[in-house]
Design a protein around this motif. Structure first.
Motif, short mmCIF file in Angstrom:
data_model
loop_
_atom_site.label_atom_id
_atom_site.label_comp_id
_atom_site.label_asym_id
_atom_site.label_seq_id
_atom_site.Cartn_x
_atom_site.Cartn_y
_atom_site.Cartn_z
N GLY A 1 101.06 86.95 31.29
CA GLY A 1 100.12 86.12 32.02
C GLY A 1 99.96 86.50 33.49
O GLY A 1 98.91 86.25 34.08
N LEU A 2 101.01 87.09 34.08
CA LEU A 2 100.93 87.49 35.49
C LEU A 2 99.68 88.33 35.76
O LEU A 2 98.98 88.13 36.76
CB LEU A 2 102.20 88.29 35.84
N VAL B 1 96.55 86.30 36.02
CA VAL B 1 96.51 85.45 37.21
C VAL B 1 96.20 86.26 38.47
O VAL B 1 95.41 85.83 39.31
CB VAL B 1 97.85 84.69 37.34
N HIS C 1 106.56 83.39 39.28
CA HIS C 1 105.92 83.20 37.97
C HIS C 1 106.99 83.06 36.89
O HIS C 1 106.71 82.55 35.82
CB HIS C 1 105.02 84.39 37.63
N ASN C 2 108.17 83.60 37.17
CA ASN C 2 109.23 83.53 36.17
C ASN C 2 110.57 83.81 36.84
O ASN C 2 110.85 84.93 37.24
CB ASN C 2 108.96 84.57 35.06
N VAL D 1 104.04 78.10 39.81
CA VAL D 1 102.73 78.01 39.17
C VAL D 1 102.47 76.69 38.44
O VAL D 1 101.48 76.56 37.72
CB VAL D 1 102.47 79.24 38.26
N ASN E 1 98.18 77.43 38.06
CA ASN E 1 97.22 78.51 37.81
C ASN E 1 95.90 77.92 37.35
O ASN E 1 95.83 76.81 36.83
CB ASN E 1 97.71 79.42 36.69
N ARG F 1 104.56 86.72 23.51
CA ARG F 1 105.68 87.66 23.44
C ARG F 1 106.66 87.10 22.41
O ARG F 1 106.92 85.89 22.39
CB ARG F 1 106.36 87.75 24.81
N GLN G 1 112.88 83.50 24.87
CA GLN G 1 112.21 82.50 25.73
C GLN G 1 111.17 81.74 24.93
O GLN G 1 111.08 80.52 25.02
CB GLN G 1 111.53 83.17 26.94
N GLU H 1 108.73 77.32 30.68
CA GLU H 1 107.35 77.85 30.81
C GLU H 1 106.84 77.53 32.20
O GLU H 1 106.38 76.42 32.47
CB GLU H 1 106.46 77.21 29.75
N PRO H 2 106.90 78.51 33.10
CA PRO H 2 106.44 78.26 34.47
C PRO H 2 105.02 77.69 34.52
O PRO H 2 104.74 76.76 35.25
CB PRO H 2 106.54 79.64 35.11
N PHE H 3 104.11 78.24 33.74
CA PHE H 3 102.78 77.65 33.60
C PHE H 3 102.39 77.60 32.13
O PHE H 3 102.31 76.55 31.55
CB PHE H 3 101.73 78.44 34.42
N GLY H 4 102.10 78.76 31.52
CA GLY H 4 101.73 78.78 30.11
C GLY H 4 100.22 78.87 29.94
O GLY H 4 99.54 77.87 29.75
N LEU H 5 99.71 80.11 30.01
CA LEU H 5 98.27 80.30 29.84
C LEU H 5 97.86 80.17 28.37
O LEU H 5 96.78 79.65 28.06
CB LEU H 5 97.87 81.70 30.35
C1 GLC Z 1 104.85 84.06 33.70
C2 GLC Z 1 105.21 82.77 33.00
C3 GLC Z 1 104.02 82.03 32.46
C4 GLC Z 1 102.88 81.98 33.46
C5 GLC Z 1 102.55 83.39 33.93
C6 GLC Z 1 101.44 83.42 34.98
O1 GLC Z 1 104.79 85.14 32.89
O2 GLC Z 1 106.17 82.99 31.98
O3 GLC Z 1 104.40 80.70 32.12
O4 GLC Z 1 101.75 81.39 32.87
O5 GLC Z 1 103.68 83.96 34.51
O6 GLC Z 1 101.77 82.67 36.11
#
Ligand code: GLC
Ligand code: ADP
Length: 529
Positions: A36-37, A40, A184-185, A234, A267, A321, A325, A400-404
């Motif tokens: 996801g990075l 973003v 992000h992680n 995020v 995000n 992935r 995790q 899950e920092p964000f989770g797209l």
């Molecule tokens: C990381 C996190 C995910 C997040 C992404 C973008 O890979 O695992 O949760 O959405 O970064 O910020």
């Protein structure tokens, strides 16, 4: 402070002095992506550009990135980087509004033909420390004016790969550039043996416990946490979680010390790429108002994953992935029982990661032909087909920092069954495990890390699926949530304003008040007034 009116769009481009930001990361679509990075970074850069920030993305010059970027020209030669000399190229990403990109071309990054971080056998490259230290040194050289790239007002480091930047700027005494680190992680920290310090250009003064020392090693991420002016996460929930031992990955102590510098900014997503009404990667389009073609997409998905063509079988997707995790172990433990208990349940799996789990899913497909379809690999088109055609998405995750991914699925009316952690808490209104779902529910959340909890949530989702009116209501809600970048980008600009040198803060403030679309109405700040 006073504002002069600009007559037209043309003169805006010529006259205004724009605030400058440099985003530094290891991935950005479409040049390189493993997660996801990448989505973003490029989306944020485009949004900043739309909001009148002069932004560039600094990335490693992997061969795929050098191939995909356009209009490359040399922007600097950096002879003394760890791991060998580097050339800096400046170019654009044509597909994404011609956003500016800087690529650091070094002998180490040139060797990364398949994956940016690991070799064919999944082992970390031996030169990761030197390679990513070089990326940070290159950012500092840009900030020191040693290249032809204009010196940014703010440098925005992302994850451990860019974590050294705030520390190196501190050592170099460069104060005219503000710094932000986005986590992000937290689980990936870039921890390396101390004896590499000298070869990485890291002076003794950085190596103590008050600097980047972490359990006897050096931590690139800790360096960023220690020295950045602001640390952003995020999502709101992840900002709270990382202060606890459960989610802090050993860094909760130092994060608590820097609590006042932490800024949660959720995000956004690229709402044009992930839109069932216009998505060119799916065969049939549909919308919140007219979901008829979602069933056609389901048929397509059943074909693609060799599942029986059954219109009313609940079809559950897994798309991420395939790692610990993402609870691949628990999915493998719970799925056989679920498939026995719900004889019509179908499962489509898309992903790659840990070989052991990949093998587990392949075995499951053999055991349940026509009911479980597995594609091991990274495949953008299949990801779109999966979100469009499935009824629900199983998204277990230990953090899950964000989770797209669940948000992409919600855009297509695919209901997430997900862990109640991090960004998921903030983005998926929960139907609860019993009774009538509350108004606005979009998914089914579960707590903890057990196959039973995951299984119970899937049971609940299937029970809701069997009530078509309730399900449709949830689909419509999930498709109408606003995940655009409009709010988040303004929060980033405001954070940049806070960390930028005093003399240019007004430029970020002006970007914040300016309407994006209407150039004719743009005010220009005149510093002399
Ligand atoms: C990381 C996190 C995910 C997040 C992404 C973008 O890979 O695992 O949760 O959405 O970064 O910020
Ligand atoms: P993370 O960054 O932790 O992996 P996210 O859900 O935030 O989690 O982002 C994952 C991104 O990677 C999404 O854009 C998702 O569509 C994509 N992705 C993951 N695995 C695959 C795959 N096998 N094929 C295509 N896209 C994938």
């Amino acid at each position: 402070m006073s504002f002069a009116r600009l007559p037209n769009k043309h003169s805006f481009k010529e006259n205004i002095l724009q605030p400058r930001a440099l985003l530094v990361a290891s991935e950005a679509i479409p040049l390189v992506k493993t997660g996801g990075l990448a989505d973003v970074i490029t989306a944020l850069a485009c949004e900043l550009k739309r909001n009148h920030v002069d932004v560039s993305i600094l990335l490693p010059g992997y061969p795929c990135a050098l191939d995909a970027a356009e209009n490359l020209k040399e922007a600097g030669y950096l002879p003394d980087l760890p791991g060998g000399p580097g050339k800096l190229y400046q170019g654009t990403i044509a597909e994404y509004d011609d956003v500016s990109v800087l690529l650091l071309d070094t002998p180490n990054f040139r060797k990364r033909l398949v994956n940016p971080y690991v070799d064919h056998d999944g082992n970390e490259y031996q030169d990761n420390a030197a390679s990513f230290a070089a990326l940070s040194h290159a950012a500092v050289a840009i900030c020191a004016g040693k290249t032809s790239v204009p010196v940014p007002h703010v440098v925005h480091a992302n994850d451990w790969h860019a974590g050294l930047i705030p520390a190196l700027l501190h050592v170099a005494g460069i104060q005219r550039v503000g710094t932000v680190l986005t986590i992000h992680n937290l689980a990936f920290q870039g921890n390396y043996p101390m004896d590499l310090a000298e070869s990485l250009g890291l002076p003794e003064s950085l190596l103590g416990p008050d600097g980047m020392e972490f359990w006897g090693k050096m931590s690139f991420l800790k360096a960023g946490i220690r020295y950045a002016d602001r640390i952003s996460t995020v999502s709101e929930s992840y900002a709270k979680e990382i202060l606890t031992p459960r989610f802090g990955c050993g860094l909760d102590g130092i994060l608590n010390e820097r609590k006042d510098a932490i800024v949660p900014i959720p995000n956004g997503i690229d709402i044009n790429t992930w839109d069932p009404e216009t998505d060119p990667m799916i065969k049939h389009r549909f919308s919140r108002k007219d979901l008829r073609h979602k069933s056609t997409c389901k048929q397509e998905l059943q074909k693609l994953f060799k599942l029986q063509s059954l219109a009313d079988a609940p079809l559950m997707a897994l798309g991420s992935r395939i790692t610990h995790q993402k609870m691949a172990d628990l999915a493998l433990e719970s799925l056989p029982g679920l498939l026995e208990k719900h004889p019509r349940l179908q499962v489509a799996v898309l992903g790659c990661g840990d070989h052991e789990y990949e093998h587990g899913f392949a075995e499951l497909a053999k055991r349940y032909p026509g009911r479980v379809g597995v594609h091991i690999g990274y495949d953008e088109q299949r990801a779109h087909a999966l979100h469009a055609g499935a009824d629900m998405l199983l998204h277990g995750t230990r953090f899950e920092p964000f989770g797209l991914t669940p948000i992409y699925s919600m855009r297509y009316g695919t209901i997430p069954v997900a862990s109640r952690v991090g960004g998921i808490i903030d983005t998926i209104p929960d139907a609860g495990l019993n009774g009538t779902p509350p108004q606005g529910a979009c998914g089914v959340l579960f707590d903890g890390e057990t196959a039973d909890a995951m299984g119970a949530a899937v049971d609940r989702a299937i029970a809701l699926y069997e009530q078509p009116a309730v399900w449709l209501e949830m689909q419509r809600h999930s498709m109408s949530c606003d995940f655009s970048w409009n709010g988040p980008v303004r929060k980033y600009i405001d954070m940049y304003r806070q960390v930028a040198p005093q003399s240019v803060r007004h430029l970020f403030a002006a970007a914040l008040v300016q309407p994006v679309e209407d150039y004719a109405e743009l005010p220009v700040y005149t510093a002399a007034a």
